[in-house]
Design an enzyme around this catalytic site. Structure first.
Site, short mmCIF file in Angstrom:
data_model
loop_
_atom_site.label_atom_id
_atom_site.label_comp_id
_atom_site.label_asym_id
_atom_site.label_seq_id
_atom_site.Cartn_x
_atom_site.Cartn_y
_atom_site.Cartn_z
N GLU A 32 0.86 -1.19 0.00
CA GLU A 32 0.00 0.00 0.00
C GLU A 32 0.90 1.24 0.00
O GLU A 32 1.84 1.33 0.79
CB GLU A 32 -0.91 -0.03 1.24
CG GLU A 32 -1.56 1.28 1.62
CD GLU A 32 -2.43 1.88 0.51
OE1 GLU A 32 -3.27 1.17 -0.05
OE2 GLU A 32 -2.24 3.09 0.21
N TYR A 34 0.24 4.34 0.89
CA TYR A 34 0.12 5.25 2.04
C TYR A 34 0.47 4.53 3.34
O TYR A 34 0.42 3.31 3.41
CB TYR A 34 -1.31 5.83 2.10
CG TYR A 34 -1.61 6.71 0.90
CD1 TYR A 34 -0.82 7.83 0.63
CD2 TYR A 34 -2.66 6.42 0.04
CE1 TYR A 34 -1.07 8.63 -0.47
CE2 TYR A 34 -2.93 7.23 -1.07
CZ TYR A 34 -2.13 8.33 -1.32
OH TYR A 34 -2.38 9.13 -2.40
N VAL A 235 -19.13 24.13 -17.18
CA VAL A 235 -18.25 25.25 -16.84
C VAL A 235 -17.32 25.46 -18.03
O VAL A 235 -16.69 24.52 -18.50
CB VAL A 235 -17.45 24.93 -15.57
CG1 VAL A 235 -16.33 25.93 -15.37
CG2 VAL A 235 -18.37 24.91 -14.37
N ASP A 307 -12.56 -0.69 -8.15
CA ASP A 307 -12.76 0.39 -9.14
C ASP A 307 -12.01 0.12 -10.44
O ASP A 307 -12.47 0.50 -11.52
CB ASP A 307 -12.27 1.73 -8.57
CG ASP A 307 -13.14 2.24 -7.45
OD1 ASP A 307 -14.09 1.53 -7.05
OD2 ASP A 307 -12.89 3.37 -6.96
N HIS A 439 -44.80 -2.03 12.76
CA HIS A 439 -45.48 -0.73 12.63
C HIS A 439 -45.22 0.08 13.89
O HIS A 439 -45.27 -0.47 14.97
CB HIS A 439 -46.98 -0.96 12.45
CG HIS A 439 -47.77 0.32 12.44
ND1 HIS A 439 -47.81 1.14 11.34
CD2 HIS A 439 -48.51 0.92 13.41
CE1 HIS A 439 -48.57 2.19 11.61
NE2 HIS A 439 -49.00 2.09 12.86
P1 NAD Z 1 -20.53 10.54 -10.53
O1 NAD Z 1 -20.26 9.85 -11.79
O2 NAD Z 1 -21.46 9.94 -9.54
O3 NAD Z 1 -21.06 12.01 -10.83
C1 NAD Z 1 -20.39 12.92 -11.62
C2 NAD Z 1 -21.39 13.89 -12.20
O4 NAD Z 1 -20.70 14.92 -12.85
C3 NAD Z 1 -22.32 13.25 -13.23
O5 NAD Z 1 -23.64 13.58 -12.90
C4 NAD Z 1 -21.87 13.88 -14.55
O6 NAD Z 1 -22.92 14.03 -15.45
C5 NAD Z 1 -21.35 15.22 -14.08
N1 NAD Z 1 -20.33 15.83 -14.93
C6 NAD Z 1 -19.31 15.21 -15.58
N2 NAD Z 1 -18.55 16.11 -16.23
C7 NAD Z 1 -19.09 17.33 -15.97
C8 NAD Z 1 -18.76 18.66 -16.33
N3 NAD Z 1 -17.69 18.92 -17.10
N4 NAD Z 1 -19.55 19.67 -15.89
C9 NAD Z 1 -20.63 19.40 -15.12
N5 NAD Z 1 -20.99 18.17 -14.75
C10 NAD Z 1 -20.23 17.15 -15.15
O7 NAD Z 1 -19.09 10.80 -9.89
P2 NAD Z 1 -18.69 11.37 -8.48
O8 NAD Z 1 -19.84 11.99 -7.77
O9 NAD Z 1 -17.47 12.18 -8.72
O10 NAD Z 1 -18.30 10.05 -7.72
C11 NAD Z 1 -17.22 9.24 -8.20
C12 NAD Z 1 -17.44 7.80 -7.88
O11 NAD Z 1 -17.42 7.58 -6.49
C13 NAD Z 1 -18.74 7.28 -8.40
O12 NAD Z 1 -18.52 6.02 -9.00
C14 NAD Z 1 -19.59 7.15 -7.19
O13 NAD Z 1 -20.53 6.11 -7.30
C15 NAD Z 1 -18.58 6.86 -6.10
N6 NAD Z 1 -19.08 7.39 -4.83
C16 NAD Z 1 -20.05 6.70 -4.21
C17 NAD Z 1 -20.59 7.19 -3.05
C18 NAD Z 1 -21.67 6.44 -2.37
O14 NAD Z 1 -21.83 5.26 -2.62
N7 NAD Z 1 -22.44 7.07 -1.51
C19 NAD Z 1 -20.15 8.40 -2.53
C20 NAD Z 1 -19.18 9.07 -3.20
C21 NAD Z 1 -18.66 8.55 -4.36
#
Ligand code: NAD
Length: 465
Positions: A32, A34, A235, A307, A439
């Site tokens: 690892e 880290y 953006v 991942d 319930h």
């Molecule tokens: P995500 O893929 O869930 O969301 C990214 C979002 O950014 C999407 O809706 C996409 O359409 C949008 N996007 C992409 N490029 C863009 C741009 N240039 N301008 C504006 N919007 C844009 O990714 P995330 O939220 O970064 O999460 C990363 C990963 O980590 C995912 O696979 C997610 O499932 C995982 N994660 C899971 C959890 C959880 O299970 N609760 C929490 C955090 C992260």
């Protein structure tokens, strides 16, 4: 160094594979980069974000409870104290993991590992290198945040999720790029702490992979709370100024100055960082490594999990894959057979879904029935001061078999497990409808949704069959 099993990467997938392989009698070295194991999830992801989301929930509830005649003063926010508490939670878990590794005699080695051949890894740490010979290996190297080219990453006011979790300060105006899970969870935290939030999402819906009716209650709530939610917008540029980051958007949205900007537009796999080609492992142009149901790569003694093998990038998927890989290495006949990987957004309200989504059912032309129970008719939901939730079940029209489910509302992430079990056990809607749910609970809403399909619901006026 020499070992039977090498695990590369100590996140939830990697340490699970290491521990399971050790429990099955294998000699294991875990490499690892880290100093502590636990990976993104424990150190800079799932666990710290959930700690902060818990605090956000407490702050929000203490405000919203005022409709009951109970009033709390505005909270005093000690950011150092909050950060310290969050770090304590994480440290408790990672220390526990190190202890578990020792008990199992898993040798945890710090350093950055890269393949030299299909049986040898070179590990670099503090300018020193050493080699590890292995019989079998599991690649569990995870992913990293996507970077949008041209953004001023040298400026610390432009954050990724790790920076955001560090809670350096509470920006007055925070822009979140990406309306996915990370973006919306961090929006929930910073909004509760007092930031004015703008979310910009390039698709026409937040959490684009999720059904619209499940997202709607969250959208309605945050529309009122946040400054702005810009959909179908990108953006265009970010300009560094002394007084903030000046952001221009696509369409006719005006430029705006923000104190901080969080980029949360997805993650990319780390498959290209490990010299996989020197071991003969195929890595695609995005950095993913393809595996079969036994988690084997194209090289017979090397496995990959988490991942780096594909979406969804979720810790619980990696953990399951880690067990499969370790068991196959130990000679058991395991393989990936799970029918679904549930998803949860720990926003307020939470959104959880599993199995087939309604969008997918429509796209695939599946003949399905739907039961959707509004939480406004749930006594338990009303008694916790919330009425916006929804629970829906999709079933096969012919057989009644559960195909998918989605829940939006308080604790949706906990509630979805019943639906996952129902799907795994091949249950049909009648099974769910005839299961006596306690319930008053929020879990009843799953039974009610099933009753809506069955036509036996009494807590609402049933639709005619
Ligand atoms: P995500 O893929 O869930 O969301 C990214 C979002 O950014 C999407 O809706 C996409 O359409 C949008 N996007 C992409 N490029 C863009 C741009 N240039 N301008 C504006 N919007 C844009 O990714 P995330 O939220 O970064 O999460 C990363 C990963 O980590 C995912 O696979 C997610 O499932 C995982 N994660 C899971 C959890 C959880 O299970 N609760 C929490 C955090 C992260």
């Amino acid at each position: 160094m020499k070992t039977e099993v090498l695990i590369l990467g100590g996140g939830p997938g990697g340490y699970t594979a290491a521990f399971r392989a050790a429990d099955l009698g294998k000699q294991v070295i875990l490499v690892e980069r880290y100093p502590i194991i636990g990976g993104v999830c424990l150190n800079v992801g799932c666990i710290p974000s959930k700690s902060l989301l818990h605090i956000a929930g407490v702050i929000n509830e203490s405000k919203e409870v005022n409709i009951s005649g109970i009033r709390f003063d505005k909270p005093e926010i000690d950011l150092d104290g909050l950060r310290e508490w969050k770090n304590k939670v994480t440290t408790q878990l990672t220390t526990g993991l190190s202890g578990l590794a020792k008990q199992r005699k898993v040798d945890v080695v710090q350093g950055f590992g890269q393949f030299i051949s299909k049986n040898k890894l070179v590990v670099e740490h503090n300018d020193e290198t050493f080699e590890v010979d292995f019989e079998q290996a599991v690649i569990a190297v995870g992913s990293k945040p996507v970077k949008i080219p041209g953004f001023p990453y040298h400026d610390s006011r432009l954050m990724d999720s790790t920076d955001a979790l560090n809670l350096e300060d509470i920006p007055e105006k925070l822009l979140i790029i990406g309306g996915g899970i990370i973006g919306l969870e961090m929006a929930t935290v910073y909004s509760a702490l007092g930031s004015n939030i703008t979310v910009v999402e390039m698709q026409n819906q937040i959490i684009p992979g999720c059904d619209k009716d499940l997202v709607r209650p969250l959208m309605q709530r945050i529309k009122k709370k946040y400054d702005n939610i810009l959909l179908s917008t990108r953006v265009e540029s970010i300009e560094v100024k002394n007084e903030g980051l000046n952001v221009s958007f696509s369409g006719d949205n005006p430029e705006q100055l923000f104190d901080k900007v969080l980029v949360a537009v997805g993650r990319v796999p780390n498959g290209q960082l490990i010299d996989a080609d020197k071991a003969g492992i195929k890595v695609d142009e995005k950095g993913f490594i393809q595996v079969n149901k036994k988690q084997q790569t194209n090289v017979d003694n090397i496995y990959a999990i988490g991942d780096v093998v594909g979406n969804p990038m979720l810790a619980h998927k990696a953990v399951h894959e880690g067990k499969v890989a370790a068991e196959v290495i130990a000679g058991l006949s395991s393989e990936w057979q799970a029918l679904t990987i549930p998803s949860v957004a720990y926003t307020d309200p939470e959104i959880a879904w599993m199995g087939l989504t309604e969008n997918q059912a429509k796209e695939q032309g599946i003949d399905y029935e739907k039961g959707a129970f509004p939480w406004a008719a749930s006594g338990r939901s009303l008694s916790i001061g919330r009425k916006e939730g929804i629970t829906k079940i999709l079933s096969d029209k012919l057989t009644g078999r559960i195909l998918g489910a989605g829940i939006t509302g308080t604790n949706a992430g906990e509630l979805i497990s019943e639906a996952v079990l129902a799907l795994e056990m091949g249950a049909n809607v009648e099974d769910l409808a005839l299961t006596i749910h306690p319930h008053p609970t929020l879990s009843e809403t799953l039974g009610f949704s099933a009753e809506m399909i069955e036509g036996t619901i009494t807590d609402l006026f049933p639709k005619k069959k």
